[in-house]
Write a protein that holds these residues in place. Sequence first.
Motif, PDB file in Angstrom:
ATOM      1  N   THR A  34      52.532  79.155  71.369  1.00  0.00           N
ATOM      2  CA  THR A  34      53.066  80.510  71.433  1.00  0.00           C
ATOM      3  C   THR A  34      51.894  81.473  71.535  1.00  0.00           C
ATOM      4  O   THR A  34      50.942  81.379  70.760  1.00  0.00           O
ATOM      5  N   ILE A  35      51.977  82.340  72.509  1.00  0.00           N
ATOM      6  CA  ILE A  35      50.856  83.231  72.783  1.00  0.00           C
ATOM      7  C   ILE A  35      51.340  84.674  72.649  1.00  0.00           C
ATOM      8  O   ILE A  35      52.402  85.041  73.175  1.00  0.00           O
ATOM      9  N   ALA A  36      50.586  85.484  71.915  1.00  0.00           N
ATOM     10  CA  ALA A  36      50.917  86.901  71.790  1.00  0.00           C
ATOM     11  C   ALA A  36      49.806  87.708  72.411  1.00  0.00           C
ATOM     12  O   ALA A  36      48.627  87.405  72.201  1.00  0.00           O
ATOM     13  N   ARG A  37      50.185  88.708  73.191  1.00  0.00           N
ATOM     14  CA  ARG A  37      49.170  89.578  73.766  1.00  0.00           C
ATOM     15  C   ARG A  37      49.768  90.950  74.059  1.00  0.00           C
ATOM     16  O   ARG A  37      50.976  91.118  74.111  1.00  0.00           O
ATOM     17  N   TYR A  38      48.900  91.912  74.207  1.00  0.00           N
ATOM     18  CA  TYR A  38      49.356  93.247  74.587  1.00  0.00           C
ATOM     19  C   TYR A  38      49.339  93.370  76.097  1.00  0.00           C
ATOM     20  O   TYR A  38      48.634  92.642  76.779  1.00  0.00           O
ATOM     21  N   THR A  39      50.129  94.265  76.599  1.00  0.00           N
ATOM     22  CA  THR A  39      50.130  94.512  78.026  1.00  0.00           C
ATOM     23  C   THR A  39      49.599  95.904  78.289  1.00  0.00           C
ATOM     24  O   THR A  39      49.634  96.765  77.417  1.00  0.00           O
TER      25      THR A  39
ATOM     26  N   VAL B 248      53.810  91.301  74.048  1.00  0.00           N
ATOM     27  CA  VAL B 248      54.673  90.181  74.429  1.00  0.00           C
ATOM     28  C   VAL B 248      54.256  88.966  73.624  1.00  0.00           C
ATOM     29  O   VAL B 248      53.084  88.750  73.350  1.00  0.00           O
ATOM     30  N   VAL B 249      55.263  88.234  73.237  1.00  0.00           N
ATOM     31  CA  VAL B 249      55.018  86.969  72.543  1.00  0.00           C
ATOM     32  C   VAL B 249      55.821  85.926  73.312  1.00  0.00           C
ATOM     33  O   VAL B 249      57.044  86.023  73.373  1.00  0.00           O
ATOM     34  N   TYR B 250      55.145  84.990  73.945  1.00  0.00           N
ATOM     35  CA  TYR B 250      55.889  84.020  74.738  1.00  0.00           C
ATOM     36  C   TYR B 250      55.455  82.610  74.371  1.00  0.00           C
ATOM     37  O   TYR B 250      54.397  82.384  73.788  1.00  0.00           O
ATOM     38  N   THR B 251      56.307  81.678  74.689  1.00  0.00           N
ATOM     39  CA  THR B 251      56.032  80.291  74.356  1.00  0.00           C
ATOM     40  C   THR B 251      55.853  79.512  75.654  1.00  0.00           C
ATOM     41  O   THR B 251      56.628  79.687  76.599  1.00  0.00           O
ATOM     42  N   VAL B 252      54.848  78.714  75.655  1.00  0.00           N
ATOM     43  CA  VAL B 252      54.556  77.934  76.857  1.00  0.00           C
ATOM     44  C   VAL B 252      54.723  76.460  76.517  1.00  0.00           C
ATOM     45  O   VAL B 252      54.234  75.989  75.488  1.00  0.00           O
ATOM     46  N   GLU B 253      55.463  75.753  77.375  1.00  0.00           N
ATOM     47  CA  GLU B 253      55.524  74.307  77.228  1.00  0.00           C
ATOM     48  C   GLU B 253      54.604  73.721  78.290  1.00  0.00           C
ATOM     49  O   GLU B 253      54.661  74.096  79.462  1.00  0.00           O
ATOM     50  N   HIS B 254      53.755  72.844  77.883  1.00  0.00           N
ATOM     51  CA  HIS B 254      52.785  72.327  78.834  1.00  0.00           C
ATOM     52  C   HIS B 254      52.612  70.832  78.584  1.00  0.00           C
ATOM     53  O   HIS B 254      52.939  70.315  77.519  1.00  0.00           O
ATOM     54  N   GLY B 255      52.117  70.170  79.578  1.00  0.00           N
ATOM     55  CA  GLY B 255      51.921  68.735  79.425  1.00  0.00           C
ATOM     56  C   GLY B 255      51.288  68.156  80.666  1.00  0.00           C
ATOM     57  O   GLY B 255      51.153  68.860  81.682  1.00  0.00           O
ATOM     58  N   PRO B 256      50.903  66.933  80.599  1.00  0.00           N
ATOM     59  CA  PRO B 256      50.278  66.322  81.767  1.00  0.00           C
ATOM     60  C   PRO B 256      51.261  66.304  82.930  1.00  0.00           C
ATOM     61  O   PRO B 256      52.449  66.054  82.739  1.00  0.00           O
ATOM     62  N   GLY B 257      50.733  66.591  84.081  1.00  0.00           N
ATOM     63  CA  GLY B 257      51.586  66.587  85.258  1.00  0.00           C
ATOM     64  C   GLY B 257      52.281  67.901  85.489  1.00  0.00           C
ATOM     65  O   GLY B 257      52.929  68.083  86.508  1.00  0.00           O
ATOM     66  N   GLY B 258      52.141  68.828  84.542  1.00  0.00           N
ATOM     67  CA  GLY B 258      52.764  70.135  84.745  1.00  0.00           C
ATOM     68  C   GLY B 258      51.897  70.967  85.656  1.00  0.00           C
ATOM     69  O   GLY B 258      51.033  70.460  86.366  1.00  0.00           O
ATOM     70  N   GLY B 259      52.147  72.248  85.616  1.00  0.00           N
ATOM     71  CA  GLY B 259      51.352  73.152  86.406  1.00  0.00           C
ATOM     72  C   GLY B 259      51.978  73.423  87.740  1.00  0.00           C
ATOM     73  O   GLY B 259      52.813  72.658  88.217  1.00  0.00           O
ATOM     74  N   PHE B 260      51.597  74.540  88.279  1.00  0.00           N
ATOM     75  CA  PHE B 260      52.206  74.937  89.547  1.00  0.00           C
ATOM     76  C   PHE B 260      51.132  75.337  90.560  1.00  0.00           C
ATOM     77  O   PHE B 260      51.375  76.139  91.446  1.00  0.00           O
ATOM     78  N   ASP B 261      49.930  74.806  90.356  1.00  0.00           N
ATOM     79  CA  ASP B 261      48.851  75.117  91.294  1.00  0.00           C
ATOM     80  C   ASP B 261      49.174  74.542  92.664  1.00  0.00           C
ATOM     81  O   ASP B 261      49.705  73.432  92.763  1.00  0.00           O
ATOM     82  N   GLY B 262      48.822  75.316  93.642  1.00  0.00           N
ATOM     83  CA  GLY B 262      49.020  74.808  94.986  1.00  0.00           C
ATOM     84  C   GLY B 262      48.053  73.644  95.260  1.00  0.00           C
ATOM     85  O   GLY B 262      46.944  73.603  94.705  1.00  0.00           O
ATOM     86  N   PRO B 263      48.430  72.680  96.045  1.00  0.00           N
ATOM     87  CA  PRO B 263      47.536  71.569  96.350  1.00  0.00           C
ATOM     88  C   PRO B 263      46.303  72.067  97.089  1.00  0.00           C
ATOM     89  O   PRO B 263      46.313  73.156  97.670  1.00  0.00           O
TER      90      PRO B 263
END
Lengths: 704, 334
Positions: free
Chosen positions: A334-339, A380-395
Amino acid sequence: MNSPSDNVRHATPPILLALALWAWQADLLPWGLAMGAILEALRFSKVRFVPRTEDLNRLWNATVLLFIGVALYLFLARRGLESVGTIVTTSSPATRLDEMREMSQTAVVLLRWLPFVFYPFIVATSVSRTTTLPWEVFSLRLRAMGPEVSGLRPPDWATGQIHPGYLYFALVLFASCAGTARSKAYLPLLLSVLALALWPWRSRRYRAWSWVGMYLCLLVGAAVTERGIERARQTLLALEGRLMQNAGQGDRFDQLHGVTSIGAVGRLKESGRIILRVRTPDGTAPGLLREAVFNRFRASVWGATHREFQTVGTPIDGHIWRFSRRQRSGRFMTIARYTAQGEAPIALPSGTIMITNLPALAVETNYLASARMHEAPPLVVYTVEHGPGGGFDGPPDADDTNLDSLKGPDSEAIEETAQALGLKGQPPDHAVAILERYFATKFEYTRWQDRSTGQTNSSPLAAFLRESRAGHCEYFATATVLLLRAAGVPARYAVGFSPGEPRGDTWLARARDAHAWCLAWINGHWQDVDTTPGTWRQHEAVAAGWSEAIRDWFSDAWYHFALWRQRGGNWRIFVFAAGMIALSWLGWRQLRGSRWRRAREQQTAHPQRTSPLPGLDSEFFALAAVIARNHGPRLPHETPRAWLRRLSLIGTPTASLLDEALQLHYRLRFDPRGLPESDRCRLRELARQLLGTHRAPGFRNRID
Amino acid sequence: MLIGATSDPVSNPQTEGNRDAPKVTPPQETYLRLHRTICQVIRGQDATVRRVLAAFASGGHVLLNDYPGTGKTTLAKALARAIAAQFTRIQFTPDLLPSDILGVAIFHQSNGEFRFHEGPVFTNILLADEINRASPRTQSALLEAMAEGQVSVEGQRRVLPELFFVIATQNPIEFRGTYPLPEAQMDRFALQLDLGYLPPEEESAMLAAQMRDHPLDRISACTTVSEVLALRRAVQDVRVSDEIRRYMVELVAATRKTAGVRLGASPRASLALMKTSQALALFAGMECVTPDHVQEIAVPVLAHRLVLDPQAQYSGQSQRSVVEDVLRQVPTPA
C-alpha cells in the motif's frame, strides 16, 4: 401621495416577469409565460370567492403533500435509495462522487419544479377575496397553538398576515437560481425583477432617482461580488492544492523528460522530505518503485520515444485498475503519496498486476509502463498487487537497443568499456552479471563531482567510466543501460524510489531516496538491474540533519490529518448511522418535549391540580360534604370559616367542636410543618363526633 | 363588606386566645396588651385597631383615611402612648418643607461648623397628620424613610431607629389646598384604613367616657420597644404555605387584570399582604397563615394602591369594590 399601507395592500409582485425569468433559466419558457399570463389575467377577473380558514388550511396541506409527492417521485424516479446506499457503502471515491452529483441533481430538479408545485395554491388564492393569509395557514404548529399565541410572533409579524403572491414570487426567483442557462445577464435581470417588486414598497421620503441610483450601485456591487466569489473560490482551491503540494512532492514530475544530474558539478543535494509511505503486509522492504521509464539518452537527458500516454479503461468496480492478465499473486503493498493539483506519477513495483483503491478519475500509462493519475484527491493511498510475470511494460523494440543518440565521447567511452569487458555476444544474464561485478568492484558511490576535466573530447559520462569511477545512481544506471545495449541486451532507464527506512510497518521514501536503475530484458521479461553500489544508502543517510525528526513529526501529523480528511471506506457509514441516531433522538426529544411542555403549561394554568397539596386527606372534608348537603355548599371564594359563619353554625351547640376541628384542619392544610399525629387523631375524633351529630335526623331543623 | 365583621370570632383576640391557645406566647401577649390599651381610648374600633397593629407588627406603615373628627389622630397618639417609645408629630401644611421633616444642618458660630439637627423623622412613631396638605415635594421626603428606614440628607445617609412606624392621616373630603398622595407614596403604606362613624350606642358611650377628661391622658405605656421588636420578629416566623402564597399572588395578579384598573397592585403589595396576614395569624395565636387572614386584610392592603380609569370611577366602581370583586372571583384554598 399614497400612504405605505395603501401601497402594501394594493401592491402585487411582477409575477409574470419572475416566472419568465425562471422559465428562461429552466428552459421551460412557454410554460413560464403561460403560467404568468394566467396569474396576471386572474387579477382582472371578477370571479372571487371567500375562503374559510379551514379551506385555506386544507389547500396548503394539499400543496405540501403535492410537494412531498413530487420530491419522492423525483427521488425514486432517478437513482433514489440505491444512490444513497451506494454513497454509504461504496469504497470508490469516484463512484461516491458520481452518486453525490446524482443526488444534488435531483435536488436541483426539485428546486426547478417548485413553481409548478405551488402553482395551484397561488391560483386558488388569486381568485379568493383575501389578499393576505394568516401565518397559521402555513404552520401546523401555529395552527395547533391557536390564535392566542399571536403575541409570540416577532413584532413585525404582528399583523399575522402574509401576502401569498410575494411568497410565490420569492419561491419562483429562488427556483430560477437552480436554472441551467447560466448567463451573465441572469444576475442583472434577477435584480431588476426584485427591484420592480420592491418599487411600491420604497420609502417616499427619497426621490425616485436616488432609488434608481441605489439600484445601479447594487447592480455594480452584485457584479463585483459575483466575480469576487469566483476568484475567491479559485484562490481557495489553489491554496488547498498548494498546501497539499508543499507537504508532498514539490514540482510536477515529468515522465517524458528525465533530466539527470549527470554532468552537474558539486554536491548533489536532496532533501529528507517524505514522498512515499509504503506499507507491506509482512513488513518486507518494498524494493524499487519506479515512477518513470525512459529509453533514449541524449546529452544528459533521458527521454521517452513512446510518448503517448493512454487512459486505462474504466476501472473494475470503480477503483480497480488491472494491468496484467496474469494470475493474482497475493502480494500487496500500500502506497500513500500526495498529488500536485490532482496529478502525480504512480509509483509502482515491477511486475504490477493491478492497482486497487486508487481514488483517481483517470489513470494513464504509456508503452514504457510509466503510469500517472489524473483528478485525484490531494492525498492518495492505493494498493498495488504485484508478482512475477506481472507488469505492463511494452516488449523491447529497436529503441531499447539504440545507441545512435549518443554523442562522441559518450559513445566512445561506452564502446571502449564494452570492449574491455567483453560484453558483446554474451547472453543477457551473463552481461548483467559482468556489469554488476564490474561496478561493484571498480566503482564507488559519491554525491560529489569535481569540476569535469578540461578535455573537450570528454563528457561527464565518459569521465565517470574512464577516470573518476565515482558518481551517483544516475551515472551507474545510465552506464549500465548503455553498456547492456552495447552488449545487445534491450535495456531501459527507470527512475523512482527505493524506500529504505522502515518505521513500524511503513517504509518511508524520502526525496533523497530517489533512485535510478536499469531495466533489462532478460529471459522474456523486464528485470530490474541496480548496479549502484549498496553503500549509496549510507552516503545518503549522512544528509539527514538534526531537524529531520521534527520535520518528520510535522509531516506525519499532516499526513494523518489529510488521511482523516479524505479517508474512504467505512467511516461514512458510521457518520451516517450516527446522524440517523442523532436525528431520531432529536425527533423523539421533540415528541417527548412537546408532551412535557404541554403538561407543564397545564401545571401553570391549574397549579392546584398537579402539585400535591398537603392535607387533602383531611377528615374535615367529609364533614364539610355533609354540612354542604344539609345547609348549602361553600362558594368558591369563601373560606371554610366564612362559610360556616354564613351558615350560622358557629353559634350552634357543636360550635366549639366545629371551630376546633376547623382550626386543626387549617393547620393540617396550611401549616408547612403539618399536623402532629396527636392533633391529627384529635381531628379524626372530632370529625367522627361531628359527623354523627350532623347526620342525625332533625339536626337541621334544630339549628334552623 | 364582604368579610371581617367586627363580631368575627377570629378578630376577637380575647375569646380566641382563651379558647384555642391556652398558652399565650409573649409576642401575642404584647399584642393583646397593646390592643386592650388602645381600645380603651378608641371605642368600637376593635377591628381597625387590630389591623393597625397588624401593619405595625409587620413593619408596615398605615394611612388613616377618614373624615375629620373620627379619631384618626387619637388612634395614632394612643398607639404612641401605649409604647414607651419616642413619638413625634408633624402637622402637614402647604408651606412645610422637606427639611422640616428630615432635619437641617445649621452653622454654629461658636465652633465654625455645620451641625446636623435631626428633624422629626428621627423617631420611633411618626404621626404625619393631614399628610395630603403638604406639597408633593414634602410628601416625597418621607419616601426613603418609609421604604428603607433611612434618610439621605446633604449627601449623608442617616439611619432611622429600628422601630420606625409612620401613621399618617388624611382627609378625603377636603379638596381645596390639598395634594393627593402620588402613587409611589401610596404604595409605601402597607394599609389604608377607614375608621368610619361609630354606631350611636358606642358614640354615646364615648361621650360618657370623655365627660371629665380624655381617656388618652389616662393610658400609660404598656410595652417597650424591645418587646415590640420581638413581636415583629415573631411575626416573621409565622409560616406561610405555598398554597397560601399562590393564593395571595393570584389575588394581586387579578387586580392587574381587572377591567377598569389602570394600575394594579404592585409586588410590594403582595409582600405587604403576606406580612400583615402573618401578623393577623400571630394575633389569632396561630403559627401559620390561613385564607381567612388573607381575606380579612386584602382590602386594606390592596385597595389604596389601585388606580382606576376615570370611566370606571364614574360608573360607580371604587378601589375597594375592585378588590372585593377580585376576592369573589379567585377561588379560595380550603
